[in-house]
Structures are given as structure tokens and as C-alpha cells.
Design a protein around this motif. Structure first.
Motif, short mmCIF file in Angstrom:
data_model
loop_
_atom_site.label_atom_id
_atom_site.label_comp_id
_atom_site.label_asym_id
_atom_site.label_seq_id
_atom_site.Cartn_x
_atom_site.Cartn_y
_atom_site.Cartn_z
N LEU A 136 0.84 -1.19 0.00
CA LEU A 136 0.00 0.00 0.00
C LEU A 136 0.88 1.25 0.00
CD1 LEU A 136 -2.69 -1.00 2.65
CD2 LEU A 136 -2.83 -1.22 0.16
N ASP B 248 -3.08 0.28 -4.03
CA ASP B 248 -2.73 -1.08 -3.66
C ASP B 248 -2.06 -1.75 -4.86
OD1 ASP B 248 -2.53 -3.69 -2.81
OD2 ASP B 248 -4.68 -3.98 -2.46
N ARG C 12 -4.71 -0.99 -7.91
CA ARG C 12 -6.04 -0.45 -7.63
C ARG C 12 -5.91 0.79 -6.75
NH1 ARG C 12 -9.46 -3.50 -4.36
NH2 ARG C 12 -7.62 -4.35 -3.32
N LEU D 204 -7.53 2.75 -3.90
CA LEU D 204 -8.49 2.48 -2.84
C LEU D 204 -9.18 3.75 -2.35
CD1 LEU D 204 -6.49 -0.10 -0.66
CD2 LEU D 204 -7.97 -0.52 -2.64
N THR E 262 -10.19 5.04 4.48
CA THR E 262 -9.98 3.60 4.33
C THR E 262 -9.96 2.87 5.67
OG1 THR E 262 -7.58 3.98 4.30
CG2 THR E 262 -8.73 3.85 2.16
#
Length: 375
Positions: free
Chosen positions: A4, A23, A30, A32, A83
Motif C-alpha cells: 500500500l 494497492d 487499484r 483504494l 480507508t
């Protein structure tokens, strides 16, 4: 090791900070979370002023860098809150800083690039490793230090097919040409002004920081002689590798051109200057693509300029054989692309992987970019 990463970008448009939490653990990266914070007016004005020589620059630049680090820190906090992740879950933050001078290769043969930043303060505020100062190693190796996003564009957008180009329209415009030759090599370079001149002129005459959707420009008329004078700028006709910034495409550059135009034709209406500046950005981008990748079939546009509908229409009109679309259609919204690129660049630094493309920047070879500030 965590996969991350956070990427933070504040570009030459001087509109604010975009941050993403990305990520990299799967086959395809991706995003997030995405957060953005506008610059406070005073900080924006200070960064704009620091693009030119002035009094007490070292003191003012240091305090502006502290202010930017605090704004970066607030964006990081919002990403973690969105998150639900603790700082310990993040491997590193890639923080670009704010470019105030960009003069690679000049003066002494090496030149310099300056991104005001305070990564040590950011690491202190966030409790996460910070990677910063991405451009100077490439400059030290004889490169332009820019653009640095083409290898990320290659990694993320290449699966969408051949004959694809990516155009980032921030304060300055830059192009990435994927599969640009038979060897599938990647080319990239700054192609001219982006939003910087348009935004500056709009703010001066309307009080708004940008021309929303290009509506003001759409209501005016292009001034052909003025446009020709602008398009004669030698930088636009140089072969890559090349990069530029507000050092060249500044308010002073525009004023000099407008003075010559006024001497010949009389004063121009402010709205017509805005229309002509929009045509300059569109024309410089389209011409660079035609000259360097005539077979391009898709142009994905990112950066704030992707939301200027009039500008997008003009680019499409100038490139009739190419589909001009938002990067959103390829899976990454326009305001997330550059921030995600700096998350990727941070990961490259942490893994000790090279991150520049010598064919793009002109550096003597591939280099590991960035300085690491441990939490």
C-alpha cells in the motif's frame, strides 16, 4: 512488506493537492481512495510568486514548503480516515513537492530543478516513510528530470492496446506515446503550455482561478495573428527529449507577445485572448502528437484540462483520425493519474528499482529516483 502506497501531487496548475492510496498487491494496481485539498489563497500566491526571483526567497520558500507539508499531511490523514487504515499499514508516501524552477542542462551544463517540499516534516506528521526529490537524480545524470510519468503510463495503460497516447494537461502539457515504434518503445516529453496561461489570464480578468469547462473561451474568437505568434515559440518546435515550466510559459512571456500584437493590431478583447490561449494549448498538443506519433488512434487525457470541455473539443477537432477521451474510460480518473504515478515512483524507490526512461528524459542511463525519509 506492505504493497500500500500513497501518492501526493501538486502540479504547476497551482490548484491544490491530489492524493491517492494505491494497492499494488494484485496483478493490476487499484486505487483504494482519493482525496483533494485546494491550496489556501495565500500559499497559492506565494508559490506563484516564487516562480520568479524576489526578495528573501530562501526564507519564504522554506516556510511555503512547511505549509505544503502540512497540507500534504492533511490529505494523508483524510486518505487513512476514508480507508480505516493505520499509518503502519502504508509502506511509503511519494510526495512530489511544488516545482518553482525547472532549468535542466542550463548555466553550467547540469542545471537544476527545484521542488519545494519538507519531506522530513511530512514523515514526522504522518509516521510513514516518505520518498521525495524524484527529479534531481535524473538531472544529475544529464536528463531533463521530466516527464517522469511515462513509465507509469506504460505500466498501467499499455494493456489497453497499441497506438495509444496519454496527454496530461496540468499547468504544462506532457505526452506519453505508447508503442511509438516498431520496438514498442515509449516516448514522452513536455509539449507546451497546459492550464497555466489560461488559468492566469482567467483569474486576472474574471477573478476565477480557472475557466470552468472552457465556457468563457468558447464565447470568444481565436485571433489568428496572435495564435501564430504564440505557436512560433521555439520550444514548441524542438525535438524531444525536452521539458519546460512556468520559467518559460509565464505571465511575462504572454505580456511580451500581447504587447507586440497590440502594437500591430490594437488591443485585443480579454475573452478573445482566452480563446486564443485555449487554441494554443490544443494546437501545441495536437501538433506534437501528429509529428511524433502520426498513427495514434486513441488519446487518453488526464489532469485538470480533461474537464475543460471546450479544450477537449478543440483537441478532437484538430485530431480527426484519433479518438480523444478522458483517462476515466481506461480505468483511472483524470485527477488521480499523476498522484498514482508518484505512489508508483515511491514504490520503485523503496524496491530500489530504476524509474526513469533515458529515451524520455535524455539521461545517461536508468536511475533509482528519490530520497527516502524514514518515519
Amino acid at each position: 512488506m506492505s504493497e500500500l502506497y500513497i501518492g501526493l501531487m501538486s502540479g504547476t496548475s497551482l490548484d491544490g493537492v491530489d492524493g491517492v492510496l494505491a494497492d499494488f498487491s494484485g496483478e493490476r494496481m487499484r486505487v483504494l481512495a482519493h482525496q483533494a485539498s485546494p491550496f489556501p489563497d495565500a500559499l497559492r500566491a506565494e508559490f506563484l510568486a516564487l516562480n520568479a526571483s524576489g526578495s528573501d526567497e530562501i526564507h519564504r520558500g522554506a516556510l511555503a514548503a512547511n505549509g505544503l507539508a502540512r497540507l500534504y499531511g492533511s490529505v494523508v490523514g483524510k486518505l487513512l480516515q476514508e480507508t480505516g487504515l493505520p499509518p503502519s499499514a502504508i509502506c511509503a508516501i511519494g510526495a512530489h513537492g511544488q516545482t518553482v524552477r525547472h532549468r535542466p542542462g542550463e548555466f553550467d551544463g547540469t542545471g537544476y530543478t527545484v521542488q519545494l517540499n519538507q519531506p522530513a516534516l511530512l514523515a514526522e506528521l504522518c509516521g510513514v516513510d516518505v520518498v521525495a526529490d524524484f527529479r534531481s537524480r535524473d538531472v544529475a545524470a544529464g536528463g531533463q528530470g521530466a516527464p517522469l510519468v511515462p513509465p507509469f503510463h506504460q505500466a498501467f495503460f499499455s494493456p489497453h492496446g497499441e497506438r495509444l497516447a496519454v496527454l496530461n494537461i496540468g499547468g504544462i502539457s506532457n505526452l506519453t506515446l505508447l508503442h511509438a515504434s516498431a520496438e514498442n518503445s515509449v516516448l514522452g516529453f513536455d509539449c507546451g503550455p497546459g492550464n497555466a496561461l489560461m488559468d492566469g489570464w482567467c483569474h486576472r480578468h474574471t477573478g476565477q482561478h480557472f475557466d470552468n469547462g472552457g465556457a468563457w473561451a468558447a464565447s470568444g474568437t481565436v485571433l489568428p495573428d496572435l495564435l501564430d505568434h504564440m505557436l512560433a515559440e521555439p520550444f514548441l518546435h524542438r525535438q524531444p527529449p525536452k521539458s519546460t515550466g512556468r520559467d518559460l510559459f509565464s505571465a511575462a512571456w504572454l505580456e511580451n507577445i500581447l504587447k507586440t500584437h497590440e502594437d500591430r493590431h490594437g488591443p485585443a478583447a480579454s475573452v478573445d485572448v482566452q480563446t486564443t490561449l485555449t487554441e494554443l494549448t490544443a494546437g501545441a498538443c495536437a501538433d506534437a502528437l501528429r509529428r511524433n506519433m502520426p498513427g495514434c488512434t486513441t488519446l487518453a487525457v488526464c489532469g485538470g484540462g480533461a474537464y475543460n470541455q471546450y479544450l477537449m473539443q478543440r483537441i478532437q477537432k484538430l485530431l480527426p483520425g484519433c479518438k480523444v477521451q478522458s483517462s476515466d474510460e481506461l480505468g483511472l480518473p483524470p485527477l488521480q493519474v499523476e498522484a498514482t504515478a508518484f505512489a508508483w515512483l515511491a514504490r520503485q524507490a523503496i524496491l530500489r528499482h530504476t524509474a526513469n526512461l533515458p529515451k524520455v528524459t535524455g539521461a545517461r542511463g536508468a536511475r533509482i529516483l528519490g530520497a527516502i525519509y524514514p518515519a
